[in-house]
Design a protein around this motif. Structure first.
Motif, PDB file in Angstrom:
ATOM      1  N   THR A 170       0.818  -1.216   0.000  1.00 49.59           N
ATOM      2  CA  THR A 170       0.000   0.000   0.000  1.00 49.59           C
ATOM      3  C   THR A 170       0.854   1.271   0.000  1.00 49.59           C
ATOM      4  OG1 THR A 170      -0.216  -0.094   2.419  1.00 49.59           O
ATOM      5  CG2 THR A 170      -1.997  -1.061   1.119  1.00 49.59           C
ATOM      6  N   ASN A 171       2.044   1.222   0.614  1.00 48.75           N
ATOM      7  CA  ASN A 171       2.944   2.375   0.588  1.00 48.75           C
ATOM      8  C   ASN A 171       3.877   2.314  -0.607  1.00 48.75           C
ATOM      9  OD1 ASN A 171       1.830   2.868   3.101  1.00 48.75           O
ATOM     10  ND2 ASN A 171       3.776   3.242   4.096  1.00 48.75           N
ATOM     11  N   GLY A 172       4.461   1.136  -0.825  1.00 53.81           N
ATOM     12  CA  GLY A 172       5.532   1.000  -1.805  1.00 53.81           C
ATOM     13  C   GLY A 172       5.109   1.303  -3.231  1.00 53.81           C
ATOM     14  N   ILE A 173       3.972   0.793  -3.648  1.00 52.65           N
ATOM     15  CA  ILE A 173       3.537   0.990  -5.038  1.00 52.65           C
ATOM     16  C   ILE A 173       3.187   2.455  -5.325  1.00 52.65           C
ATOM     17  CG2 ILE A 173       1.796   0.361  -6.766  1.00 52.65           C
ATOM     18  CD1 ILE A 173       1.875  -2.504  -5.430  1.00 52.65           C
ATOM     19  N   PRO A 174       2.345   3.103  -4.478  1.00 53.11           N
ATOM     20  CA  PRO A 174       2.079   4.535  -4.732  1.00 53.11           C
ATOM     21  C   PRO A 174       3.343   5.394  -4.653  1.00 53.11           C
ATOM     22  CG  PRO A 174       0.478   3.651  -3.179  1.00 53.11           C
ATOM     23  CD  PRO A 174       1.527   2.600  -3.375  1.00 53.11           C
ATOM     24  N   GLU A 175       4.226   5.106  -3.679  1.00 53.15           N
ATOM     25  CA  GLU A 175       5.480   5.864  -3.570  1.00 53.15           C
ATOM     26  C   GLU A 175       6.316   5.719  -4.841  1.00 53.15           C
ATOM     27  OE1 GLU A 175       7.509   4.566  -0.046  1.00 53.15           O
ATOM     28  OE2 GLU A 175       6.186   5.684   1.285  1.00 53.15           O
ATOM     29  N   ALA A 176       6.377   4.498  -5.388  1.00 50.39           N
ATOM     30  CA  ALA A 176       7.168   4.268  -6.603  1.00 50.39           C
ATOM     31  C   ALA A 176       6.580   5.027  -7.789  1.00 50.39           C
ATOM     32  CB  ALA A 176       7.240   2.769  -6.903  1.00 50.39           C
ATOM     33  N   ILE A 177       5.261   5.033  -7.916  1.00 57.58           N
ATOM     34  CA  ILE A 177       4.600   5.735  -9.028  1.00 57.58           C
ATOM     35  C   ILE A 177       4.848   7.239  -8.929  1.00 57.58           C
ATOM     36  CG2 ILE A 177       2.350   6.344 -10.032  1.00 57.58           C
ATOM     37  CD1 ILE A 177       1.469   3.434  -9.200  1.00 57.58           C
ATOM     38  N   ILE A 178       4.657   7.802  -7.720  1.00 55.40           N
ATOM     39  CA  ILE A 178       4.895   9.234  -7.505  1.00 55.40           C
ATOM     40  C   ILE A 178       6.358   9.565  -7.781  1.00 55.40           C
ATOM     41  CG2 ILE A 178       4.963  11.063  -5.745  1.00 55.40           C
ATOM     42  CD1 ILE A 178       2.507   9.610  -4.462  1.00 55.40           C
ATOM     43  N   SER A 179       7.245   8.692  -7.334  1.00 61.07           N
ATOM     44  CA  SER A 179       8.678   8.889  -7.538  1.00 61.07           C
ATOM     45  C   SER A 179       9.023   8.947  -9.025  1.00 61.07           C
ATOM     46  CB  SER A 179       9.450   7.759  -6.859  1.00 61.07           C
ATOM     47  OG  SER A 179      10.825   7.888  -7.083  1.00 61.07           O
ATOM     48  N   ILE A 180       8.445   8.043  -9.805  1.00 58.09           N
ATOM     49  CA  ILE A 180       8.695   8.025 -11.255  1.00 58.09           C
ATOM     50  C   ILE A 180       8.237   9.334 -11.895  1.00 58.09           C
ATOM     51  CG2 ILE A 180       7.987   6.959 -13.443  1.00 58.09           C
ATOM     52  CD1 ILE A 180       7.864   4.263 -11.822  1.00 58.09           C
ATOM     53  N   ILE A 181       7.024   9.782 -11.548  1.00 59.01           N
ATOM     54  CA  ILE A 181       6.455  10.998 -12.150  1.00 59.01           C
ATOM     55  C   ILE A 181       7.304  12.221 -11.821  1.00 59.01           C
ATOM     56  CG2 ILE A 181       4.470  12.573 -12.107  1.00 59.01           C
ATOM     57  CD1 ILE A 181       2.731   9.980 -11.599  1.00 59.01           C
ATOM     58  N   ILE A 182       7.608  12.412 -10.527  1.00 65.37           N
ATOM     59  CA  ILE A 182       8.352  13.607 -10.112  1.00 65.37           C
ATOM     60  C   ILE A 182       9.792  13.560 -10.615  1.00 65.37           C
ATOM     61  CG2 ILE A 182       9.234  14.903  -8.124  1.00 65.37           C
ATOM     62  CD1 ILE A 182       6.676  14.088  -6.620  1.00 65.37           C
ATOM     63  N   THR A 183      10.440  12.405 -10.485  1.00 65.42           N
ATOM     64  CA  THR A 183      11.842  12.304 -10.909  1.00 65.42           C
ATOM     65  C   THR A 183      11.985  12.553 -12.405  1.00 65.42           C
ATOM     66  OG1 THR A 183      12.310  10.727  -9.131  1.00 65.42           O
ATOM     67  CG2 THR A 183      13.869  10.793 -10.957  1.00 65.42           C
ATOM     68  N   MET A 184      11.099  11.981 -13.201  1.00 61.59           N
ATOM     69  CA  MET A 184      11.185  12.197 -14.651  1.00 61.59           C
ATOM     70  C   MET A 184      11.001  13.670 -14.994  1.00 61.59           C
ATOM     71  SD  MET A 184       9.541   8.904 -16.532  1.00 61.59           S
ATOM     72  CE  MET A 184      10.166   9.449 -18.112  1.00 61.59           C
ATOM     73  N   ALA A 185      10.042  14.327 -14.337  1.00 58.77           N
ATOM     74  CA  ALA A 185       9.793  15.747 -14.618  1.00 58.77           C
ATOM     75  C   ALA A 185      10.996  16.603 -14.228  1.00 58.77           C
ATOM     76  CB  ALA A 185       8.549  16.216 -13.864  1.00 58.77           C
ATOM     77  N   VAL A 186      11.533  16.380 -13.029  1.00 57.89           N
ATOM     78  CA  VAL A 186      12.658  17.198 -12.550  1.00 57.89           C
ATOM     79  C   VAL A 186      13.927  16.909 -13.337  1.00 57.89           C
ATOM     80  CG1 VAL A 186      14.165  17.665 -10.571  1.00 57.89           C
ATOM     81  CG2 VAL A 186      11.692  17.449 -10.230  1.00 57.89           C
ATOM     82  N   ALA A 187      14.261  15.633 -13.521  1.00 52.68           N
ATOM     83  CA  ALA A 187      15.498  15.270 -14.229  1.00 52.68           C
ATOM     84  C   ALA A 187      15.473  15.788 -15.666  1.00 52.68           C
ATOM     85  CB  ALA A 187      15.692  13.757 -14.207  1.00 52.68           C
ATOM     86  N   THR A 188      14.339  15.685 -16.350  1.00 50.83           N
ATOM     87  CA  THR A 188      14.222  16.186 -17.729  1.00 50.83           C
ATOM     88  C   THR A 188      14.410  17.689 -17.781  1.00 50.83           C
ATOM     89  OG1 THR A 188      12.695  14.373 -18.267  1.00 50.83           O
ATOM     90  CG2 THR A 188      12.700  16.273 -19.757  1.00 50.83           C
ATOM     91  N   ALA A 189      13.770  18.402 -16.833  1.00 49.57           N
ATOM     92  CA  ALA A 189      13.891  19.859 -16.798  1.00 49.57           C
ATOM     93  C   ALA A 189      15.326  20.309 -16.527  1.00 49.57           C
ATOM     94  CB  ALA A 189      12.953  20.431 -15.729  1.00 49.57           C
ATOM     95  N   VAL A 190      15.979  19.657 -15.569  1.00 49.61           N
ATOM     96  CA  VAL A 190      17.358  20.033 -15.224  1.00 49.61           C
ATOM     97  C   VAL A 190      18.305  19.748 -16.391  1.00 49.61           C
ATOM     98  CG1 VAL A 190      19.328  19.463 -13.723  1.00 49.61           C
ATOM     99  CG2 VAL A 190      17.063  19.783 -12.734  1.00 49.61           C
ATOM    100  N   LYS A 191      18.120  18.624 -17.064  1.00 54.65           N
ATOM    101  CA  LYS A 191      18.983  18.305 -18.204  1.00 54.65           C
ATOM    102  C   LYS A 191      18.792  19.301 -19.351  1.00 54.65           C
ATOM    103  CE  LYS A 191      19.456  13.432 -17.110  1.00 54.65           C
ATOM    104  NZ  LYS A 191      18.964  12.093 -17.336  1.00 54.65           N
ATOM    105  N   LYS A 192      17.561  19.747 -19.570  1.00 52.69           N
ATOM    106  CA  LYS A 192      17.307  20.754 -20.618  1.00 52.69           C
ATOM    107  C   LYS A 192      17.997  22.071 -20.275  1.00 52.69           C
ATOM    108  CE  LYS A 192      12.954  19.118 -22.552  1.00 52.69           C
ATOM    109  NZ  LYS A 192      11.492  19.327 -22.612  1.00 52.69           N
ATOM    110  N   ILE A 193      17.896  22.475 -19.006  1.00 52.11           N
ATOM    111  CA  ILE A 193      18.510  23.726 -18.568  1.00 52.11           C
ATOM    112  C   ILE A 193      20.031  23.637 -18.684  1.00 52.11           C
ATOM    113  CG2 ILE A 193      18.935  25.190 -16.544  1.00 52.11           C
ATOM    114  CD1 ILE A 193      16.007  24.453 -15.681  1.00 52.11           C
ATOM    115  N   SER A 194      20.603  22.506 -18.284  1.00 48.95           N
ATOM    116  CA  SER A 194      22.055  22.359 -18.286  1.00 48.95           C
ATOM    117  C   SER A 194      22.638  22.311 -19.700  1.00 48.95           C
ATOM    118  CB  SER A 194      22.491  21.135 -17.485  1.00 48.95           C
ATOM    119  OG  SER A 194      22.020  19.958 -18.104  1.00 48.95           O
ATOM    120  N   ARG A 195      21.820  21.996 -20.701  1.00 43.86           N
ATOM    121  CA  ARG A 195      22.304  21.957 -22.086  1.00 43.86           C
ATOM    122  C   ARG A 195      22.396  23.363 -22.697  1.00 43.86           C
ATOM    123  NH1 ARG A 195      18.151  18.288 -23.527  1.00 43.86           N
ATOM    124  NH2 ARG A 195      18.621  16.214 -22.771  1.00 43.86           N
TER     125      ARG A 195
END
Length: 196
Positions: A170-195
């Motif tokens: 009940t904790n692990g699956i929702p945490e993993a889904i939220i983690s994927i969404i936020i990490t992808m958004a932040v990592a993509t944005a930071v990589k675009k800025i750094s380029r």
């Protein structure tokens, strides 16, 4: 030679800055309560996400360092704002080791997959990193504190075993889904800025 030294110094400075920034975000999430989602008898957390982001963007040392600060903060919180289960997180084996492993596991998963597909690498690293936290903490509770955990909750040991599995799902699956969404958004944005 001078250029190489300057590059190394610049990289270390950037890594220290990233560690400080992501650790501050993790601590802010913990202190404000924004990083915890109460699901009795435990709290689901998104505090591990800065650890994963640090690992993906800057490598395993940065990820592990942010994880270390996250783990130490968990211990401090268990001491200064105790709940009936806080005794578990006063143990650095439970509070710190899984959090350090988040950064290490996330980086190597990302490195192993991102050569073929960076987006897929980021998503899988975020999901597995999150599950590393869940499995690590709950697995150590099971191995070290099963009986005291059951006693504190006023349930049998067999019910506690089932409860840990339920909490993991009940904790692990929702945490993993939220983690994927936020990490992808932040990592993509930071990589675009750094380029730029």
């Amino acid at each position: 030679m001078q250029k190489s030294l300057n590059t190394g110094t610049s990289t270390r400075t950037r890594q220290i800055t990233v560690i400080g920034m992501l650790s501050a975000i993790s601590i802010m999430l913990g202190m404000t309560g924004l990083g915890f989602i109460p699901i009795p008898p435990v709290k689901a957390t998104i505090m591990h996400i800065p650890v994963i982001i640090g690992a993906i963007l800057e490598g395993p040392i940065v990820g592990a360092s942010v994880g270390l600060i996250f783990g130490v903060f968990s211990m401090v919180q268990a001491i200064t704002a105790p709940t009936p289960l806080s005794f578990i997180f006063m143990n650095p084996v439970v509070a710190v080791i899984p959090r350090v492993l988040i950064g290490i596991v996330s980086y190597y998963i990302y490195k192993g997959i991102s050569g073929k597909n960076k987006s897929l690498g980021t998503a899988v690293a975020a999901g597995v990193g999150s599950l590393t936290n869940t499995a690590g903490v709950l697995g150590l509770i099971y191995l070290i504190y099963l009986e005291p955990y059951a006693k504190t909750l006023g349930i049998s040991v067999s019910a506690a075993k089932k409860g840990i599995l339920v909490v993991g799902a009940t904790n692990g699956i929702p945490e993993a889904i939220i983690s994927i969404i936020i990490t992808m958004a932040v990592a993509t944005a930071v990589k675009k800025i750094s380029r730029r």
